[in-house]
Scaffold this motif. Structure first.
Motif, PDB file in Angstrom:
ATOM      1  N   ALA A 118       0.826  -1.208   0.000  1.00 51.58           N
ATOM      2  CA  ALA A 118       0.000   0.000   0.000  1.00 51.58           C
ATOM      3  C   ALA A 118       0.860   1.258   0.000  1.00 51.58           C
ATOM      4  O   ALA A 118       1.776   1.400   0.811  1.00 51.58           O
ATOM      5  N   TRP A 119       0.552   2.138  -0.952  1.00 49.48           N
ATOM      6  CA  TRP A 119       1.166   3.463  -1.027  1.00 49.48           C
ATOM      7  C   TRP A 119       0.001   4.452  -1.100  1.00 49.48           C
ATOM      8  O   TRP A 119      -0.658   4.566  -2.132  1.00 49.48           O
ATOM      9  N   VAL A 120      -0.283   5.150  -0.017  1.00 49.88           N
ATOM     10  CA  VAL A 120      -1.476   5.981   0.080  1.00 49.88           C
ATOM     11  C   VAL A 120      -1.071   7.447   0.226  1.00 49.88           C
ATOM     12  O   VAL A 120      -0.394   7.808   1.196  1.00 49.88           O
ATOM     13  N   PRO A 121      -1.464   8.307  -0.711  1.00 53.22           N
ATOM     14  CA  PRO A 121      -1.143   9.732  -0.557  1.00 53.22           C
ATOM     15  C   PRO A 121      -1.798  10.307   0.695  1.00 53.22           C
ATOM     16  O   PRO A 121      -2.952  10.002   1.008  1.00 53.22           O
ATOM     17  N   LEU A 122      -1.055  11.143   1.414  1.00 52.80           N
ATOM     18  CA  LEU A 122      -1.610  11.852   2.562  1.00 52.80           C
ATOM     19  C   LEU A 122      -0.984  13.246   2.590  1.00 52.80           C
ATOM     20  O   LEU A 122       0.194  13.399   2.913  1.00 52.80           O
ATOM     21  N   GLY A 123      -1.787  14.214   2.228  1.00 51.24           N
ATOM     22  CA  GLY A 123      -1.286  15.574   2.089  1.00 51.24           C
ATOM     23  C   GLY A 123      -1.732  16.530   3.168  1.00 51.24           C
ATOM     24  O   GLY A 123      -1.655  17.756   2.965  1.00 51.24           O
ATOM     25  N   HIS A 124      -2.197  16.016   4.313  1.00 54.54           N
ATOM     26  CA  HIS A 124      -2.547  16.927   5.408  1.00 54.54           C
ATOM     27  C   HIS A 124      -1.311  17.754   5.746  1.00 54.54           C
ATOM     28  O   HIS A 124      -0.232  17.207   5.996  1.00 54.54           O
ATOM     29  N   PRO A 125      -1.436  19.065   5.762  1.00 54.34           N
ATOM     30  CA  PRO A 125      -0.248  19.896   5.997  1.00 54.34           C
ATOM     31  C   PRO A 125       0.504  19.550   7.279  1.00 54.34           C
ATOM     32  O   PRO A 125       1.745  19.574   7.297  1.00 54.34           O
ATOM     33  N   ALA A 126      -0.219  19.229   8.348  1.00 52.09           N
ATOM     34  CA  ALA A 126       0.459  18.882   9.606  1.00 52.09           C
ATOM     35  C   ALA A 126       1.263  17.599   9.453  1.00 52.09           C
ATOM     36  O   ALA A 126       2.366  17.472  10.011  1.00 52.09           O
ATOM     37  N   TYR A 127       0.720  16.646   8.689  1.00 52.77           N
ATOM     38  CA  TYR A 127       1.453  15.397   8.465  1.00 52.77           C
ATOM     39  C   TYR A 127       2.709  15.655   7.648  1.00 52.77           C
ATOM     40  O   TYR A 127       3.787  15.109   7.944  1.00 52.77           O
ATOM     41  N   LEU A 128       2.612  16.473   6.616  1.00 49.53           N
ATOM     42  CA  LEU A 128       3.776  16.778   5.798  1.00 49.53           C
ATOM     43  C   LEU A 128       4.870  17.426   6.637  1.00 49.53           C
ATOM     44  O   LEU A 128       6.058  17.092   6.501  1.00 49.53           O
ATOM     45  N   ARG A 129       4.482  18.332   7.509  1.00 51.09           N
ATOM     46  CA  ARG A 129       5.470  18.985   8.367  1.00 51.09           C
ATOM     47  C   ARG A 129       6.096  17.993   9.337  1.00 51.09           C
ATOM     48  O   ARG A 129       7.318  18.017   9.571  1.00 51.09           O
ATOM     49  N   GLN A 130       5.287  17.109   9.881  1.00 55.24           N
ATOM     50  CA  GLN A 130       5.827  16.099  10.804  1.00 55.24           C
ATOM     51  C   GLN A 130       6.850  15.212  10.101  1.00 55.24           C
ATOM     52  O   GLN A 130       7.932  14.941  10.630  1.00 55.24           O
ATOM     53  N   GLN A 131       6.524  14.759   8.893  1.00 57.00           N
ATOM     54  CA  GLN A 131       7.428  13.864   8.174  1.00 57.00           C
ATOM     55  C   GLN A 131       8.717  14.579   7.780  1.00 57.00           C
ATOM     56  O   GLN A 131       9.788  13.965   7.755  1.00 57.00           O
ATOM     57  N   ALA A 132       8.618  15.859   7.490  1.00 55.67           N
ATOM     58  CA  ALA A 132       9.830  16.617   7.210  1.00 55.67           C
ATOM     59  C   ALA A 132      10.708  16.705   8.456  1.00 55.67           C
ATOM     60  O   ALA A 132      11.940  16.581   8.370  1.00 55.67           O
ATOM     61  N   GLU A 133      10.084  16.898   9.605  1.00 54.65           N
ATOM     62  CA  GLU A 133      10.856  16.934  10.850  1.00 54.65           C
ATOM     63  C   GLU A 133      11.540  15.584  11.098  1.00 54.65           C
ATOM     64  O   GLU A 133      12.702  15.527  11.522  1.00 54.65           O
ATOM     65  N   LEU A 134      10.834  14.482  10.840  1.00 54.43           N
ATOM     66  CA  LEU A 134      11.439  13.160  11.009  1.00 54.43           C
ATOM     67  C   LEU A 134      12.566  12.940  10.007  1.00 54.43           C
ATOM     68  O   LEU A 134      13.594  12.329  10.336  1.00 54.43           O
ATOM     69  N   ALA A 135      12.401  13.441   8.782  1.00 51.95           N
ATOM     70  CA  ALA A 135      13.461  13.317   7.787  1.00 51.95           C
ATOM     71  C   ALA A 135      14.709  14.073   8.237  1.00 51.95           C
ATOM     72  O   ALA A 135      15.843  13.593   8.049  1.00 51.95           O
ATOM     73  N   LEU A 136      14.531  15.241   8.816  1.00 56.09           N
ATOM     74  CA  LEU A 136      15.671  15.986   9.338  1.00 56.09           C
ATOM     75  C   LEU A 136      16.430  15.162  10.375  1.00 56.09           C
ATOM     76  O   LEU A 136      17.675  15.123  10.365  1.00 56.09           O
ATOM     77  N   ARG A 137      15.705  14.495  11.250  1.00 54.94           N
ATOM     78  CA  ARG A 137      16.355  13.673  12.273  1.00 54.94           C
ATOM     79  C   ARG A 137      17.051  12.467  11.663  1.00 54.94           C
ATOM     80  O   ARG A 137      18.198  12.160  12.004  1.00 54.94           O
ATOM     81  N   ARG A 138      16.339  11.771  10.774  1.00 56.66           N
ATOM     82  CA  ARG A 138      16.913  10.536  10.224  1.00 56.66           C
ATOM     83  C   ARG A 138      18.119  10.831   9.340  1.00 56.66           C
ATOM     84  O   ARG A 138      19.075  10.047   9.310  1.00 56.66           O
ATOM     85  N   LEU A 139      18.073  11.924   8.604  1.00 59.00           N
ATOM     86  CA  LEU A 139      19.198  12.277   7.739  1.00 59.00           C
ATOM     87  C   LEU A 139      20.294  13.037   8.490  1.00 59.00           C
ATOM     88  O   LEU A 139      21.365  13.296   7.919  1.00 59.00           O
ATOM     89  N   ARG A 140      20.017  13.424   9.735  1.00 63.26           N
ATOM     90  CA  ARG A 140      20.987  14.102  10.605  1.00 63.26           C
ATOM     91  C   ARG A 140      21.426  15.442  10.024  1.00 63.26           C
ATOM     92  O   ARG A 140      22.612  15.775   9.969  1.00 63.26           O
ATOM     93  N   VAL A 141      20.458  16.217   9.577  1.00 61.85           N
ATOM     94  CA  VAL A 141      20.736  17.536   9.009  1.00 61.85           C
ATOM     95  C   VAL A 141      19.813  18.565   9.648  1.00 61.85           C
ATOM     96  O   VAL A 141      18.794  18.228  10.253  1.00 61.85           O
ATOM     97  N   ASP A 142      20.192  19.825   9.499  1.00 65.74           N
ATOM     98  CA  ASP A 142      19.359  20.926   9.976  1.00 65.74           C
ATOM     99  C   ASP A 142      18.471  21.484   8.873  1.00 65.74           C
ATOM    100  O   ASP A 142      17.513  22.202   9.148  1.00 65.74           O
TER     101      ASP A 142
END
Length: 309
Positions: A118-142
C-alpha cells in the motif's frame, strides 16, 4: 527562454557536454544521481511493484554502494520517508554523514505505508510537516536540500500541501521544493505558489507518458528527475535497437538508455538505482557517452509503451 514545448521530442541537445545542472539555478549537481529505492530487502521482477517495505538484508553491502556512489562523483542522492518506513533515510545518513561538501540529499514526504503493498497519498499539511521533521532527524541535518511532495493528495488543496513545504523553507528547514508524479497543470499551479525546483516522474525509453511535463520543465528550467530511468521494455533485447546503438558507441545498453535521457533535455537528472557497485560504475560512466543526432533520432523514434500501460 525559447518555448520548447512540442519541439523537444526529436531534438538532441548534446547535453552530456554539460555534466552539471543547477537546481533552481544555485545548487549544482552532476546529471547522474543515485536512487535509493532499490536498496531494500524485497525486489520483485517488476521494479514498479517493489514493496520497498524493509531495509536491505545486506546492510553492509548497501552502505558500500552509497559510499561508492559518492566516491565516483555522484552528488545527488534520492530517497523518501516511505522507503522501508524511514530506514532508507537512516541508511543514507549511516553511509554518508557527515556529508561531503556538495552532496545533495533529496527526500520525499506525502505517502503513508499501512501495509507492504500500500502506497497511500496523505497531504494533510500537519502530516507533511511532521514527516519533514522526522526526515531531518533521520538524515541528521538541519536543512533538507530538496524536499519533494511524493504524491499530490486530492483530498487537500494543492496550495495547502505546497504551502506546508514553503513554510518549512521559510523556517530554514528546507532549501528547495519539488513534486513527484505531477501533471503539467499541477506543476504550473504549484510553481505559481512558490518556486518549484524539480519534478520527479517515471520516464524512460519505453515509458514516455510525461513528455508534456518534461517539455514544461525544460521551458521553465525545472529539474526533471526520471525514476526507473533504465527500463527499456521490448527494446532491451540483445538484438534490439538499443543494443545495436550501444555496440556502435562501445557502450552498454543501460548506458545508452541513460545517454538518451541526458540528450533529451538539459534539465534531465536520471537517478538509476542499483545494489551493485559494478552497475553503479556503469551507470555513472553514461555521462561520457555521446549520441550523435542520428542515433538520438533512432532511439527517439522507438515506440514507447501505449498510453495507460
Amino acid at each position: 527562454m525559447t518555448n520548447l514545448i512540442g519541439n523537444t521530442a526529436r531534438r538532441s541537445f548534446d547535453t552530456t557536454a554539460d555534466q552539471v545542472f543547477s537546481l533552481d539555478g544555485e545548487l549544482p549537481v552532476r546529471r547522474i544521481g543515485f536512487g535509493t529505492m532499490r536498496l531494500t530487502d524485497e525486489r520483485p521482477a517488476d521494479p514498479a511493484a517493489a514493496p520497498v517495505w524493509r531495509g536491505p538484508a545486506d546492510r553492509d553491502g548497501a552502505l558500500a554502494v552509497l559510499r561508492a556512489a559518492v566516491d565516483l562523483g555522484v552528488d545527488l542522492v534520492d530517497t523518501a520517508d516511505a522507503y522501508a518506513l524511514g530506514e532508507s533515510e537512516e541508511l543514507v545518513a549511516e553511509a554518508l554523514h557527515p556529508y561531503r561538501e556538495g552532496v545533495v540529499v533529496a527526500t520525499k514526504v506525502g505517502v503513508v505505508r499501512p501495509a507492504p503493498d500500500a502506497w497511500v497519498p496523505l497531504g494533510h499539511p500537519a502530516y507533511l510537516r511532521q514527516q519533514a521533521e522526522l526526515a531531518l532527524r533521520r538524515l541528521r541535518v538541519d536543512r533538507l536540500d530538496l524536499l519533494q511532495l511524493h504524491r499530490i493528495d486530492p483530498e487537500y488543496p494543492l496550495a495547502d500541501q505546497i504551502g506546508a513545504l514553503a513554510q518549512l523553507r521559510d523556517e530554514g528547514k528546507v532549501r528547495h521544493i519539488g513534486l513527484s508524479e505531477a501533471t503539467v497543470g499541477q506543476l504550473r499551479e504549484a510553481d505559481a505558489i512558490t518556486p518549484i525546483a524539480s519534478v520527479q516522474n517515471m520516464y524512460n525509453l519505453g515509458f514516455r507518458q510525461h513528455e508534456a511535463v518534461l517539455d514544461y520543465a525544460t521551458e521553465r528550467g525545472i529539474a526533471f528527475i526520471p525514476f526507473f530511468p533504465v527500463a527499456m521494455g521490448a527494446h532491451a533485447g540483445p538484438d534490439g535497437p538499443v543494443a545495436e546503438i550501444a555496440r556502435e558507441l562501445g557502450a552498454t545498453p543501460a548506458q545508452t538508455a541513460l545517454a538518451w535521457l541526458l540528450h533529451r533535455s538539459p534539465v534531465v537528472l536520471p537517478i538509476p538505482g542499483t545494489t551493485s557497485v559494478s552497475h553503479l560504475r556503469e551507470n555513472v560512466k553514461a555521462l561520457d557517452v555521446r549520441l550523435n543526432a542520428e542515433q538520438f533520432a533512432r532511439l527517439s523514434d522507438l515506440e514507447a509503451a501505449p498510453e495507460g500501460a
